[in-house]
Design a protein around this motif. Structure first.
Motif, PDB file in Angstrom:
ATOM      1  N   MET A   1      71.651  74.916  22.969  1.00 40.59           N
ATOM      2  CA  MET A   1      71.410  73.711  22.173  1.00 40.59           C
ATOM      3  C   MET A   1      70.911  74.111  20.788  1.00 40.59           C
ATOM      4  N   THR A   2      71.546  73.543  19.777  1.00 37.78           N
ATOM      5  CA  THR A   2      71.191  73.880  18.396  1.00 37.78           C
ATOM      6  C   THR A   2      69.816  73.344  18.035  1.00 37.78           C
ATOM      7  N   ALA A   3      69.032  74.177  17.384  1.00 40.19           N
ATOM      8  CA  ALA A   3      67.779  73.693  16.808  1.00 40.19           C
ATOM      9  C   ALA A   3      68.029  73.366  15.337  1.00 40.19           C
ATOM     10  N   PHE A   4      67.471  72.270  14.866  1.00 35.01           N
ATOM     11  CA  PHE A   4      67.723  71.832  13.496  1.00 35.01           C
ATOM     12  C   PHE A   4      66.488  72.001  12.625  1.00 35.01           C
ATOM     13  N   ALA A   5      66.753  72.113  11.327  1.00 34.21           N
ATOM     14  CA  ALA A   5      65.679  72.406  10.375  1.00 34.21           C
ATOM     15  C   ALA A   5      64.714  71.241  10.205  1.00 34.21           C
ATOM     16  N   VAL A   6      65.235  70.021  10.340  1.00 33.64           N
ATOM     17  CA  VAL A   6      64.394  68.822  10.288  1.00 33.64           C
ATOM     18  C   VAL A   6      64.809  67.946  11.469  1.00 33.64           C
ATOM     19  N   PRO A   7      63.963  67.025  11.880  1.00 31.97           N
ATOM     20  CA  PRO A   7      64.331  66.195  13.040  1.00 31.97           C
ATOM     21  C   PRO A   7      65.607  65.393  12.776  1.00 31.97           C
ATOM     22  N   ILE A   8      66.474  65.280  13.788  1.00 30.03           N
ATOM     23  CA  ILE A   8      67.679  64.464  13.676  1.00 30.03           C
ATOM     24  C   ILE A   8      67.294  63.000  13.803  1.00 30.03           C
ATOM     25  N   ARG A   9      67.796  62.178  12.881  1.00 33.42           N
ATOM     26  CA  ARG A   9      67.546  60.743  12.944  1.00 33.42           C
ATOM     27  C   ARG A   9      68.346  60.147  14.094  1.00 33.42           C
ATOM     28  N   PRO A  10      67.847  59.058  14.689  1.00 37.10           N
ATOM     29  CA  PRO A  10      68.616  58.410  15.751  1.00 37.10           C
ATOM     30  C   PRO A  10      69.956  57.902  15.223  1.00 37.10           C
ATOM     31  N   GLN A  11      70.986  57.918  16.060  1.00 37.08           N
ATOM     32  CA  GLN A  11      72.289  57.373  15.701  1.00 37.08           C
ATOM     33  C   GLN A  11      72.159  55.863  15.419  1.00 37.08           C
ATOM     34  N   PRO A  12      72.528  55.392  14.233  1.00 33.02           N
ATOM     35  CA  PRO A  12      72.522  53.930  14.015  1.00 33.02           C
ATOM     36  C   PRO A  12      73.566  53.263  14.911  1.00 33.02           C
ATOM     37  N   THR A  13      73.194  52.149  15.521  1.00 34.74           N
ATOM     38  CA  THR A  13      74.110  51.455  16.429  1.00 34.74           C
ATOM     39  C   THR A  13      74.032  49.955  16.209  1.00 34.74           C
ATOM     40  N   VAL A  14      75.073  49.270  16.698  1.00 32.83           N
ATOM     41  CA  VAL A  14      75.119  47.802  16.715  1.00 32.83           C
ATOM     42  C   VAL A  14      75.455  47.394  18.147  1.00 32.83           C
TER      43      VAL A  14
END
Ligand code: MN
Length: 215
Positions: A1-14
């Motif tokens: 699993m990739t670690a990211f430099a900053v937190p990933i924002r939640p996927q915007p959904t409708v």
């Protein structure tokens, strides 16, 4: 699993009506001046090819949520719009009711200087939207918006200068349309200001309605 430099924002959904599977928003394209009477009230005329601007995916405000009055404007405007939600290969997944919130004072300044509209159109929480109704039958009825119970905008989807099909054809010449794209298809006449405390209610026949409070 990739670690990211900053937190990933939640996927915007409708939300999708009748489903527990939300629609993941990839991007938001918007058409300008797509009803003749609104084009005239904005100082334009004729049937120029449709032009597009965009909002970030996370500008969506889900149904039931308040809309914060944005910074840096004293003239926030409502624009009620039919929204097309795209599925696989850019096909029509469904429709929603949306409001293209606009910092009109900034937009007028940008127009005068020939500057881009991003800060006038693509700001945080600038795209309140209803649940998406699945289905490919293009609505043809009334589109309307009221503020505190007073009707401000009322038009007919059939009065669009560029139909939903034509808008998608033109957008498809400019971008590869994909699942998750939302297309705001323009607003009828009667755009105007909204203030903190206002209750905004919009509807499109055959699609549904949305309402939000400006806070
Ligand atoms: Mn608009």
């Amino acid at each position: 699993m990739t670690a990211f430099a900053v937190p990933i924002r939640p996927q915007p959904t409708v939300p999708v009506q009748g489903s527990d599977r939300p629609f993941p928003v990839r991007r938001i394209l918007c058409v300008g001046r797509n009803y003749a009477a609104h084009a005239r009230e904005m100082g334009a005329d004729g049937r120029d090819p449709p032009f597009f601007f965009s909002k970030p995916a996370d500008a969506v405000v889900p149904p039931g949520a308040d809309v914060p009055y944005p910074s840096a404007t004293a003239d926030l405007h409502h624009e009620i719009e039919l929204v097309v939600a795209l599925g696989e290969g850019g096909s029509i997944f469904g429709f929603a009711v949306g409001v293209d919130l606009t910092r009109r004072d900034l937009q007028n300044g940008f127009k005068a200087k020939g500057q881009p509209w991003d800060a006038a159109k693509g700001f945080d929480a600038s795209a309140p939207i209803s649940a998406i109704v699945p289905g490919a039958t293009i609505p043809a009825g009334r589109i309307a918006l009221s503020v505190n119970g007073a009707v401000k905008q009322a038009g007919q989807i059939a009065d669009m200068i560029w139909s939903v099909e034509e808008v998608l054809v033109e957008a498809g010449k400019l971008w590869k349309l994909e699942a998750g794209d939302l297309v705001f298809t323009g607003t009828p006449e009667g755009v105007g200001p909204i203030a903190r405390g206002d209750l905004v209610e919009g509807s499109v026949d055959g699609v549904g309605s949305l309402s939000f409070r400006v806070v």
